[in-house]
Design a protein around this motif. Sequence first.
Motif, PDB file in Angstrom:
ATOM      1  N   GLU A 491       0.833  -1.209   0.000  1.00  0.00           N
ATOM      2  CA  GLU A 491       0.000   0.000   0.000  1.00  0.00           C
ATOM      3  C   GLU A 491       0.861   1.250   0.000  1.00  0.00           C
ATOM      4  O   GLU A 491       1.731   1.430   0.847  1.00  0.00           O
ATOM      5  CB  GLU A 491      -0.944   0.021   1.202  1.00  0.00           C
ATOM      6  CG  GLU A 491      -1.833   1.250   1.228  1.00  0.00           C
ATOM      7  CD  GLU A 491      -3.187   0.993   1.865  1.00  0.00           C
ATOM      8  OE1 GLU A 491      -4.053   1.872   1.785  1.00  0.00           O
ATOM      9  OE2 GLU A 491      -3.386  -0.090   2.446  1.00  0.00           O
ATOM     10  N   SER A 494      -2.276   7.130  -1.912  1.00  0.00           N
ATOM     11  CA  SER A 494      -3.186   7.188  -3.056  1.00  0.00           C
ATOM     12  C   SER A 494      -2.748   8.269  -4.035  1.00  0.00           C
ATOM     13  O   SER A 494      -2.339   9.365  -3.635  1.00  0.00           O
ATOM     14  CB  SER A 494      -4.609   7.460  -2.563  1.00  0.00           C
ATOM     15  OG  SER A 494      -5.499   7.569  -3.649  1.00  0.00           O
ATOM     16  N   LYS A 659      -1.837   3.900   4.784  1.00  0.00           N
ATOM     17  CA  LYS A 659      -3.184   3.326   4.916  1.00  0.00           C
ATOM     18  C   LYS A 659      -4.081   4.244   5.739  1.00  0.00           C
ATOM     19  O   LYS A 659      -5.249   4.472   5.395  1.00  0.00           O
ATOM     20  CB  LYS A 659      -3.118   1.951   5.567  1.00  0.00           C
ATOM     21  CG  LYS A 659      -4.482   1.252   5.642  1.00  0.00           C
ATOM     22  CD  LYS A 659      -4.384  -0.131   6.246  1.00  0.00           C
ATOM     23  CE  LYS A 659      -5.723  -0.868   6.122  1.00  0.00           C
ATOM     24  NZ  LYS A 659      -6.863  -0.087   6.639  1.00  0.00           N
ATOM     25  N   ASN A 662      -4.958   7.247   3.547  1.00  0.00           N
ATOM     26  CA  ASN A 662      -5.885   6.839   2.485  1.00  0.00           C
ATOM     27  C   ASN A 662      -7.289   6.592   3.034  1.00  0.00           C
ATOM     28  O   ASN A 662      -8.292   6.960   2.409  1.00  0.00           O
ATOM     29  CB  ASN A 662      -5.369   5.580   1.786  1.00  0.00           C
ATOM     30  CG  ASN A 662      -4.101   5.821   0.987  1.00  0.00           C
ATOM     31  OD1 ASN A 662      -3.778   6.954   0.650  1.00  0.00           O
ATOM     32  ND2 ASN A 662      -3.368   4.758   0.693  1.00  0.00           N
TER      33      ASN A 662
END
Length: 667
Positions: A491, A494, A659, A662
């Motif tokens: 991850e 974004s 994370k 996001n």
Amino acid sequence: MILISAEVGPFRSINSAQNVEIDPDVTVLVGMNEAGKTVFLKALHKSQDALGKEKFNPTDDYPRKDYTAYMKRHAAKPEAATTLRYRLNQDEIDQINNEFKTSISEGFEFSIIHRYNNGKTIGIHVDEKPVINVLAGNAGLSSDATKAIKSCNTLREVVAQLNEIDLNETDTNFLAELEARTTETDWGSVIQYEIWEFLSEKVPKFLYFSDYDLLPGKLNLKDLAQRVANVKADPSNADRHIQPKHQAVLALLRMADVDMDDFSGTTGYEELKAKVEAVSISLTDQVLEFWKQNEDLEVEVDIRSDTNDEAPFNDGPNLYLRIKNRRHRGVTTPFDQRSRGFIWFFSFLVWFDSVQQQLDPSGAPKHNQLVLLLDEPGLALHALAQADFLRYIDDLAKDHQAIYTTHSPFMVNSNRLHQVRVVEDKSPGGTIVSDNLSGSDARTIFPLQAALGWSVAQNLFIASKNLLVEGPSELAYLLTASALLEACGEESLSSDVTIVPVGGLSNVATFVSLLGANGLEVSVLHDFSGKPEQKLDGLIQQKLLAKKSVFNVSQFRDASKFGQNTVPSDIEDLLPIGIYLEYFNKTYMKELKGAPILESELPESDRIVHRIERALQAREIKVRPSGGFNHYAVAAAFSTAPPETLDEATRLRFGALFKSINDVFAS
């Protein structure tokens, strides 16, 4: 196959060799005027230009201050002008292993040294033992021959060994074939020679293009034909007869399949014009795919005589190029008097397509056969048009590596600073090319700073999701870590989240107000001093910020306590101490005088930056007058040349951070 590094020099203003890493896609040379950017491109171009016309000439190319001394040894020991290093792709490696029975591994590299006498030295290493093992398995060989072959490490040893023993008919035929291979070259390694013969046609060639290669508004074709004839009669002085504008028109005619003899009167006017117009229309369509400033432009071509014009245009047919602007009812102007940016686009496409056609008249595409050297492209373009041009370069880079020079902030992708190499003219060393942004003159890196500033200013009112951080160091670390995690399939941040450095916590309130007033989403990541930040608490109480949208670095430092405030922490504390020290020592190598700071000498503290500052005090070293050190200089070094990967614990920390951010924007 791609070019991965270029060592240039001594060459003109480059007094000592400069080894420059070349990006697989796009490399940007940034520097002031007269710094030596063009010199670097010219050295590459002369190494292996696409059309095979360029040569090194010590009189023109060797640094003048050392020229006399060098010429005394030139004949006996010509120096290297460039050393170019290439890396094969996996398809090429597989093809070589299948054809030559080698076992070269992924990422295979080789080098070519180009010398001032225009000779080459090939640096390539291939183990012949796997080839010999395959040869030893040939059916019909006697046991003595097989044993002799297996005992050897090179093909030349195999020939020598087989000539020492009794051979059967199969052995003799085998030896004859092998001797034929070994006599083709005087290289010590036959396999290395054979692989070089295979690779030599695949080595990317260089195509240089600058403002000097633009198409003119008109050109006399009779004069052009005479110049072409003069070149055939006097090829050593070709540059005197054929100037860049003549080359550009010849390229256009070549693309249109028009020969100079066609202007002798045997080919009709309509046929000639139709051929040239067809090519012009096709090229205009290609330009308009990226040219968004005025899509109502087109190029008109005419071929006619004008006895009332001045010489040489009054003698024979002239080629006229004009730009029609449909937005203004079809008004036309001479090609070389309007829209310089459009002219550059069109002229480059003519030259680029012409060179490709000359390399392969069949028109079949040859991917990665060229490295494009673009000297100050887009210089005449509006700032926003330069952004269009960057898209064009990216499109070219899908098939051809591109290296271009600039001093415009709008010709630098602020999210790809790893592609930038700074070029400076320093006394007494001459031109220096480096990827160390932190150690460069402020005037040299101004375009990079301006590019970053423009990116921030632009994103303030365009991006819908904004992560506010205190400064550019956070921006550098977060973008780099995100790219490394994305490469690992983990991850990352974004892609629709914009990181905005605000210049410290004191500026957060202003930025939150500006962004919030535009209906944009905002989150904050800040360093943790060990106690609550009153400014942020005030914003939360005023409901300008949601509490869930505010993060501090300490919450991601300890894997067992993610989400909780822990010890005072900066963004640097998410990296392993050893990694951060490595980049610090590299950045301040000169100030440390070759004695890097070791982890064992760092005093105890929660923050790595404080520990290093105290270690500097203990050594009584000042890397800047005000004390401490420039944190961004280390961050810039990290983002410019990041490690290939991060260790698992570091990936876990940054992954948890990304994370959390996001999730906030997704909710």
